[in-house]
Design a protein around this motif. Structure first.
Motif, PDB file in Angstrom:
ATOM      1  N   SER A 198     -11.623  -8.344  13.816  1.00  0.00           N
ATOM      2  CA  SER A 198     -11.602  -7.769  12.468  1.00  0.00           C
ATOM      3  C   SER A 198     -11.815  -6.263  12.568  1.00  0.00           C
ATOM      4  N   ARG A 199     -11.005  -5.505  11.838  1.00  0.00           N
ATOM      5  CA  ARG A 199     -11.154  -4.054  11.860  1.00  0.00           C
ATOM      6  C   ARG A 199     -10.598  -3.477  10.564  1.00  0.00           C
ATOM      7  N   LYS A 200     -11.052  -2.279  10.253  1.00  0.00           N
ATOM      8  CA  LYS A 200     -10.604  -1.591   9.056  1.00  0.00           C
ATOM      9  C   LYS A 200      -9.440  -0.686   9.406  1.00  0.00           C
ATOM     10  N   THR A 201      -8.313  -0.853   8.714  1.00  0.00           N
ATOM     11  CA  THR A 201      -7.127  -0.051   8.973  1.00  0.00           C
ATOM     12  C   THR A 201      -6.414   0.216   7.656  1.00  0.00           C
ATOM     13  N   TYR A 202      -5.872   1.414   7.509  1.00  0.00           N
ATOM     14  CA  TYR A 202      -5.191   1.847   6.282  1.00  0.00           C
ATOM     15  C   TYR A 202      -6.075   1.670   5.053  1.00  0.00           C
ATOM     16  N   GLY A 203      -7.365   1.834   5.243  1.00  0.00           N
ATOM     17  CA  GLY A 203      -8.313   1.752   4.140  1.00  0.00           C
ATOM     18  C   GLY A 203      -8.657   0.356   3.701  1.00  0.00           C
ATOM     19  N   ARG A 204      -8.171  -0.661   4.403  1.00  0.00           N
ATOM     20  CA  ARG A 204      -8.472  -2.060   4.061  1.00  0.00           C
ATOM     21  C   ARG A 204      -8.982  -2.791   5.297  1.00  0.00           C
ATOM     22  N   LEU A 251       0.844  -1.192   0.000  1.00  0.00           N
ATOM     23  CA  LEU A 251       0.000   0.000   0.000  1.00  0.00           C
ATOM     24  C   LEU A 251       0.879   1.241   0.000  1.00  0.00           C
ATOM     25  N   GLU A 252       0.577   2.186  -0.910  1.00  0.00           N
ATOM     26  CA  GLU A 252       1.371   3.397  -1.052  1.00  0.00           C
ATOM     27  C   GLU A 252       0.728   4.548  -0.279  1.00  0.00           C
ATOM     28  N   GLY A 253       1.542   5.589  -0.036  1.00  0.00           N
ATOM     29  CA  GLY A 253       1.038   6.803   0.595  1.00  0.00           C
ATOM     30  C   GLY A 253       1.142   6.820   2.105  1.00  0.00           C
ATOM     31  N   PHE A 254       1.916   5.906   2.695  1.00  0.00           N
ATOM     32  CA  PHE A 254       2.072   5.873   4.155  1.00  0.00           C
ATOM     33  C   PHE A 254       3.548   6.048   4.519  1.00  0.00           C
ATOM     34  N   LYS A 255       3.799   6.524   5.731  1.00  0.00           N
ATOM     35  CA  LYS A 255       5.164   6.813   6.159  1.00  0.00           C
ATOM     36  C   LYS A 255       5.999   5.552   6.348  1.00  0.00           C
ATOM     37  N   LYS A 256       5.364   4.426   6.576  1.00  0.00           N
ATOM     38  CA  LYS A 256       6.084   3.167   6.763  1.00  0.00           C
ATOM     39  C   LYS A 256       5.515   2.117   5.830  1.00  0.00           C
ATOM     40  N   PRO A 257       6.261   1.059   5.572  1.00  0.00           N
ATOM     41  CA  PRO A 257       5.764   0.020   4.650  1.00  0.00           C
ATOM     42  C   PRO A 257       4.514  -0.666   5.213  1.00  0.00           C
ATOM     43  N   ILE A 315      -5.361  -9.700   5.408  1.00  0.00           N
ATOM     44  CA  ILE A 315      -4.731  -9.197   6.640  1.00  0.00           C
ATOM     45  C   ILE A 315      -3.748  -8.090   6.264  1.00  0.00           C
ATOM     46  N   VAL A 316      -3.818  -6.990   6.998  1.00  0.00           N
ATOM     47  CA  VAL A 316      -2.891  -5.877   6.825  1.00  0.00           C
ATOM     48  C   VAL A 316      -1.740  -6.057   7.815  1.00  0.00           C
ATOM     49  N   CYS A 317      -0.496  -5.964   7.292  1.00  0.00           N
ATOM     50  CA  CYS A 317       0.688  -6.205   8.121  1.00  0.00           C
ATOM     51  C   CYS A 317       1.768  -5.193   7.769  1.00  0.00           C
ATOM     52  N   GLY A 318       2.544  -4.766   8.779  1.00  0.00           N
ATOM     53  CA  GLY A 318       3.619  -3.810   8.562  1.00  0.00           C
ATOM     54  C   GLY A 318       4.993  -4.431   8.470  1.00  0.00           C
ATOM     55  N   ALA A 319       5.138  -5.733   8.685  1.00  0.00           N
ATOM     56  CA  ALA A 319       6.445  -6.396   8.611  1.00  0.00           C
ATOM     57  C   ALA A 319       6.796  -6.720   7.164  1.00  0.00           C
TER      58      ALA A 319
END
Length: 724
Positions: free
Chosen positions: A109-115, A57-63, A79-83
């Motif tokens: 389950s929750r909505k985060t970073y638009g997903r 996902l683009e447009g965020f300060k971290k991957p 699943i949204v993951c930052g690793a």
């Protein structure tokens, strides 16, 4: 010492008991329990998943990555993951919605970073396997999808933490605790040190790396093994890291983790050297004047001449049994590893550790005593693990430098443990318990010699030679502790019990294993003719009589400095005249001096108690104290009595001269009480200095003097009490 129950069960066939029941058995055996901690029991609904695809996902300060993960359901979960340390096709642990992680952390389950994130991909720290982790835990290939991660990785475990006293160093290992648990439950014990290195099986053995012992008092056994082709980037497996964390050790690298694992398992400290950084022969010796060493904690230490060192041609490379040197440590480029296992002097390591204020897991074990026979087995165990997990090859041969040591043998009568415990133990019980400890037992005929051995017994006793701990034996002490008797047994303690040195140690082992709770509670018989003296009995009768009559003794403790005790001359003159003014009769006793610190402290103590607790009728500040009119303080000499009548005629004059009793005449009744008690006891006070009560203090003073307060008296059935 922290011992995971799962690790303990590998060597002991324990019944279906809980960790707390195991802890109770170990406590009864003499091991001190600190705590029982459970891990992984609160984790649920965590399964193995396979990453199908990854979208960044683009447009965020971290991957941020949006992943589709197959978990064995009808459709993959999003699943949204930052690793970023995993890729498509990897198997990872997945916490599904409704899962609970350590600490009660619930997943939803929750909505985060638009997903929509329908779960969480877990790291080692999130599963409670490590304190911190750089990224997601990637599981081995072929791990079944949908399997329960808790069961698969063995995350559920209980850990028993024990406080190990200095005399049971063998319990600083899973091996030692497992042996105690097997004895406590009567279960089979599989010794993890029961391995056979190639040199013990008749395989020709050479030298892996040259080494020697220059000071036999510092080290009596030194073993080296070499592993070539080791992969320094190979990670430690999860099961090994999990056990280290449960045991309280931080994982570092594969080479370091293996040496720590074997130390916890067997109790033998190990050290790994980078063979490429070694120069010349390794020598164990004492430090030379002016030597220094930079240890692994990046501290340059000035060495003492008594310090035990491991050295090569370049100088000191390690503080033996305490901490290695920085110049020869294992690095990310080390492919040639030398494993060292040794038996150092406990006293030498202990003094060096305290001298440099440097305490390590290795020094804790060496100063308590390590099994002298372990270096060969422990080094072989570590070499096999490094070769198996790190892809290396064990070089044939082993370096084994040693000093001959005469084993300790103890002669003890078979009935001595029962004599110490005060309970009968038959011969079979004593032999069985000592064999459970690991002792070898022989029967002796004839009386033992001064060193505790029977004439003609094989070997030498503890009075000669070098002890198995590497320290010179103290024969004089052993001879003093020798015990003689019938049915003598010659006991050879096991190598892992260097604390067993005299018959009392063997008796303690038998009593401990038989159970301290089975010892009877018998009060010792008082010797004939002992008891209270006549003076003590008299004092107690008087005290009981006064207590039965309702009298209360008031205690006050005047804590005063020297300045208050050094009174001015005017105060001393008041004391000489009894504290009276013109026209007042002289009074006797220190309580009459209201300016004395003891009197003031007693006043304060009485005033703070208030009514109902001794204020009325208290004999304070001279109120109610008897005084002889017209006479100053009477200080009779040692050769005469105050009155010729020993039955207390002088007390009649004291009572007649007493002032009016305040508070409904209670002080007056107190005077009559004193007179009655005096009449009943005056005849027994002969032979003491005139004017002194049964404490040796001058008449007119309270027996406590400046160190004790006056007594508060109240009426009661005195005559009957005195007769009793």
């Amino acid at each position: 010492m922290k011992v995971p129950i799962s690790w303990l069960r590998e060597y002991v066939d324990l019944p279906a008991v809980t960790a707390h029941e195991i802890a109770e058995k170990l406590t009864a055996a003499g091991l001190k329990l600190e705590s029982v901690v459970s891990y992984g029991h609160d984790i649920k609904n965590v399964v193995v998943g396979e990453v199908v695809s990854i979208e960044t996902l683009e447009g965020f300060k971290k991957p941020i990555r949006h992943c589709r993960v197959e978990v064995g359901e009808a459709a993959p979960r999003e699943i949204v993951c930052g690793a970023t340390n995993f890729s498509a096709g990897d198997r990872v642990p997945v916490a599904l919605p409704g899962a609970v992680l350590p600490g009660g952390f619930e997943i939803a389950s929750r909505k985060t970073y638009g997903r929509l994130s329908d779960g969480m991909i877990c790291s080692e720290s999130e599963l409670g396997v490590a304190e911190s982790s750089p990224g997601i835990l990637v599981l081995p290939e072929g791990t079944p999808i949908g399997a329960d991660v808790v069961e698969l990785l063995g995350l559920r475990d209980d850990v028993i933490e024990l406080e190990i006293t200095p005399d049971i160093g063998y319990a600083l290992s899973v091996r030692g605790v497992a042996r105690e648990a097997a004895t406590a439950f009567g279960s089979a014990f599989a010794d993890p040190a029961d391995v056979s290195p190639p040199e013990q099986g008749g395989v020709p053995s050479g030298t892996s790396y040259p080494a020697s012992i220059a000071d036999p008092s510092a080290c009596d056994r030194f073993v080296l093994r070499r592993i070539r082709g080791f992969d320094p980037s190979a990670p430690s497996p999860l099961w090994l890291r999990a056990r280290l964390v449960r045991a309280g050790v931080r994982p570092v690298s594969l080479a370091v983790d293996v040496t720590n694992y074997v130390m916890l398992e067997l109790g033998q400290p190990l050290h790994a050297f980078d063979a490429a950084r070694l120069t010349g022969e390794i020598v164990v010796r004492r430090a030379e004047p002016g030597e220094t060493l930079e240890t692994l904690d990046h501290v340059t230490r000035a060495l003492h001449p008594e310090d035990v060192l491991i050295t090569d041609a370049s100088g000191a490379i390690s503080m033996a049994g305490t901490m290695g040197g920085l110049n020869t440590e294992i690095s990310d480029a080390s492919t040639d590893v030398v494993i060292e296992a040794a038996h150092f002097s406990p006293s030498g390591v202990a003094r060096m550790s305290r001298r440099h204020n440097l305490v390590s897991e290795a020094s804790k074990r060496f100063e308590r005593g390590v099994d002298r026979e372990l270096p060969l087995q422990a080094s072989w165990r570590a070499a096999r693990l490094l070769a198996e997990l790190g892809g290396g090859t064990i070089e044939p041969g082993v370096t084994h430098a040693e000093v001959d040591v005469e084993p300790v043998r103890i002669a003890v009568p078979s009935g001595y443990p029962g004599r110490v415990a005060g309970i009968g133990y038959d011969r079979e019980t004593v032999i069985r318990r000592l064999e459970q400890v690991g002792c070898a037992i022989e029967s002796l005929a004839g009386a033992p010699s001064a060193d505790g051995l029977a004439p003609g017994a094989p070997g030498q006793g503890p009075a000669a030679g070098t002890a198995a701990t590497g320290d010179p034996a103290t024969g004089g002490i052993a001879a003093k502790l020798a015990v003689t008797g019938d049915d003598m047994l010659l006991v050879t303690p096991p190598s892992w019990r260097p604390d067993l040195t005299d018959p009392n140690d063997l008796a303690e082992e038998v009593i401990r294993l038989e159970g301290y709770e089975n010892l009877p509670s018998i009060l010792p018989t008082a010797p004939a003719g002992a008891g209270l003296t006549e003076s003590q009995r008299l004092r107690r009768r008087v005290g009981r009589a006064l207590a039965a009559a309702g009298y209360v003794e008031t205690l006050a403790y005047p804590f005063n400095g020297g300045a208050r005790l050094r009174r001015p001359a005017a105060a001393r003159r008041r004391r000489a005249t009894g504290g009276r003014t013109a026209g007042q009769p002289a009074q006797r006793g220190r309580a009459a001096d209201a300016h004395h610190p003891a009197a003031r402290s007693a006043q304060d103590a009485g005033a703070q108690r208030g009514p109902g607790r001794g204020r009325r009728g208290d004999l304070r500040d001279g109120a109610g104290l008897p005084a002889l009119p017209g006479r100053a303080r009477d200080r009779p000499g040692a050769g005469r009595r105050p009155q010729a009548d020993p039955r207390g005629a002088g007390l009649d004059r004291v009572g007649a001269a007493g002032p009016a009793a305040p508070g409904r005449g209670r002080a007056g009744r107190g005077v009559r009480t004193v007179r009655l008690v005096g009449q009943g006891t005056a005849g027994r006070l002969g032979g003491r200095r005139a004017g002194r009560p049964p404490g040796g203090r001058r008449g007119g003073r309270h027996p406590g003097g400046p160190r004790g307060p006056p007594r508060a008296l109240a009426p009661g059935p005195l005559r009957r009490a005195v007769r009793r």
